[in-house]
Design a protein around this motif. Structure first.
Motif, PDB file in Angstrom:
ATOM      1  N   ASP A   1       1.681   5.131   4.056  1.00 16.41           N
ATOM      2  CA  ASP A   1       0.324   6.141   4.220  1.00 16.41           C
ATOM      3  C   ASP A   1      -0.266   4.954   3.033  1.00 16.41           C
ATOM      4  OD1 ASP A   1       1.699   4.901   1.642  1.00 16.41           O
ATOM      5  OD2 ASP A   1       2.486   7.313   0.382  1.00 16.41           O
ATOM      6  N   PRO A   2      -1.358   5.364   2.430  1.00 16.56           N
ATOM      7  CA  PRO A   2      -2.280   4.451   2.433  1.00 16.56           C
ATOM      8  C   PRO A   2      -1.996   3.229   1.110  1.00 16.56           C
ATOM      9  CG  PRO A   2      -3.034   6.664   1.938  1.00 16.56           C
ATOM     10  CD  PRO A   2      -1.669   7.032   2.524  1.00 16.56           C
ATOM     11  N   LEU A   3      -0.853   3.248   0.618  1.00 17.52           N
ATOM     12  CA  LEU A   3      -0.215   2.506  -0.373  1.00 17.52           C
ATOM     13  C   LEU A   3       1.572   2.240   0.340  1.00 17.52           C
ATOM     14  CD1 LEU A   3      -0.352   4.742  -3.651  1.00 17.52           C
ATOM     15  CD2 LEU A   3      -1.388   2.972  -2.566  1.00 17.52           C
ATOM     16  N   GLY A   4       0.849   2.529   1.625  1.00 19.50           N
ATOM     17  CA  GLY A   4       2.343   1.209   2.025  1.00 19.50           C
ATOM     18  C   GLY A   4       3.541   2.006   2.545  1.00 19.50           C
ATOM     19  N   ARG A   5       3.563   3.605   2.018  1.00 15.99           N
ATOM     20  CA  ARG A   5       5.190   4.057   1.594  1.00 15.99           C
ATOM     21  C   ARG A   5       5.694   4.847   2.883  1.00 15.99           C
ATOM     22  NH1 ARG A   5       3.780   7.179  -3.661  1.00 15.99           N
ATOM     23  NH2 ARG A   5       1.924   7.570  -2.464  1.00 15.99           N
ATOM     24  N   ARG A   6       6.110   4.417   3.399  1.00 15.31           N
ATOM     25  CA  ARG A   6       7.347   5.178   4.718  1.00 15.31           C
ATOM     26  C   ARG A   6       6.319   6.978   4.660  1.00 15.31           C
ATOM     27  NH1 ARG A   6       5.198   1.376   8.073  1.00 15.31           N
ATOM     28  NH2 ARG A   6       6.342   2.476   9.949  1.00 15.31           N
TER      29      ARG A   6
END
Length: 379
Positions: free
Chosen positions: A67-72
């Protein structure tokens, strides 16, 4: 009578094809002998994957991406029968994926969008339709490129981090690990934004505040993106133009797609119309039905229903529009090709109730049936 129903989604309520089918039901209730064709409509943003998947018989593919913050997270895209991948950048890199307190375009990334492209390439797709509206990012597309194998190093030789900040730290770029299949791929990007990359009309100045940037960060990010773009020019694409129309779309993702991946930047609605062959259907129709959730001045400025109306004008076809509600400036649509328009809610109703899919379908079908019992106004 041949009638074409091609309606944009009623966002949060009906997909394009659901709206079209509801309209078709109303038409046939009024004119049982009518020949009704339902086709998908979208503008390249939210709803494009669904519209083309439902309208052209595509299949969904769900993968894990950043996602935009790098979370899967789990993300869907569509593969059409001709093996074209249809991807919405907002599905992985969109603003709605973040809480308001998480929005920070200095650090948000398009890496997930690149992962979707990568998955489609490795799945055998070589043609891509990419919608880039609604992003939470302002990274110039560097994250997307990193996911595809481009490596951007900082002055210490480390891979740069996410967001505009990472783009500003890049001092070198390597293509050693880029997917070789990218050379075989053709990209078309739905882009209805004309903004350039940097400066007073650039993505940082115009869009980053609504994505959560602090005013003090705007000139800093603008400088970071200019630095990054000059790096692209010097090491990859000498002809890359920071001032080309549309390259500031999606926080500069348009720049990376256009110059590094060789994508065209096109009107989203016109791209969808071309893919579906809609003009030929308009040519053979007697009446065209279109619409969207809210009809207002923005519609008249060239949103998808107006693109349909303009095409219908070329063939001298009447266009009837239906909408969930009518907003300020909707009358301008009447000078842009729409013959008449009708809201589908006939009495005071709470918004949440009106947007329930079953209610929206009933209201749309009933309103269309009422209108089509007497078409003397289009003669």
């Amino acid at each position: 009578m041949k009638i074409l129903a091609v309606i944009d989604s009623f966002k949060g309520s009906l997909t394009s094809m659901q709206a079209g089918r509801a309209a078709a039901e109303g038409i046939l209730r009024a004119i049982p002998s009518a020949e009704v064709k339902v086709m998908p409509l979208a503008d390249g943003g939210e709803g494009t994957v669904t519209a083309l998947a439902e309208g052209l018989g595509g299949s969904y593919r769900e993968v894990e991406a950043a996602d935009p913050l790098g979370r899967r997270i789990g993300v869907k895209y569509c593969i059409l029968p001709d093996n074209t991948a249809v991807i919405e950048a907002a599905a992985a890199s969109g603003l709605p994926l973040l809480a308001e307190t998480e929005r920070s375009p200095m650090h948000t990334t398009t890496f997930g969008t690149g992962e979707l492209i990568r998955d489609a390439v490795l799945s055998g797709c070589r043609r891509f339709i990419i919608g880039i509206g609604g992003s939470a990012t302002n990274d110039g597309g560097i994250g997307c490129l990193q996911a595809l194998g481009y490596s951007f190093k900082d002055s210490r030789g480390n891979e740069v981090g996410y967001g505009a900040y990472g783009a500003g730290q890049a001092v070198s770029v390597s293509t050693e690990n880029v997917l070789p299949e990218l050379r075989e791929c053709i990209f078309s990007t739905a882009c209805d934004v004309r903004n350039v990359l940097c400066g007073e009309n650039g993505c940082s100045a115009v869009f980053s505040l609504q994505k959560g940037a602090k005013p003090s960060e705007v000139p800093i990010m603008d400088g970071f993106l200019r630095h990054y773009a000059e790096l692209i020019r010097s090491e990859l694409v000498p002809e890359a133009d920071l001032d080309a129309e549309g390259v500031g779309a999606a926080g500069g993702l348009g720049f990376a797609l256009k110059y590094v991946l060789g994508s065209s930047l096109e009107s989203g609605a016109e791209m969808v119309m071309r893919e579906t062959g809609i003009e030929e259907q308009i040519r053979s129709a007697d009446v065209v039905v279109t619409g969207e959730g809210r009809l207002d001045a923005q519609t008249a400025m060239g949103k998808a229903p107006i693109r349909i109306a303009q095409a219908a004008q070329r063939f001298g076809k009447p266009v009837i529009a239906f909408c969930g509600c009518v907003g300020e400036g909707a009358e301008r649509c009447l000078t842009s090709g729409i013959t008449a328009y009708f809201p589908i809610v006939s009495s005071t109703t709470p918004l949440a109730e009106a947007m329930l899919p079953e209610n929206a379908q009933h209201n749309l079908s009933s309103t269309v049936a009422h209108v089509f019992t007497d078409l003397s106004f289009i003669q």
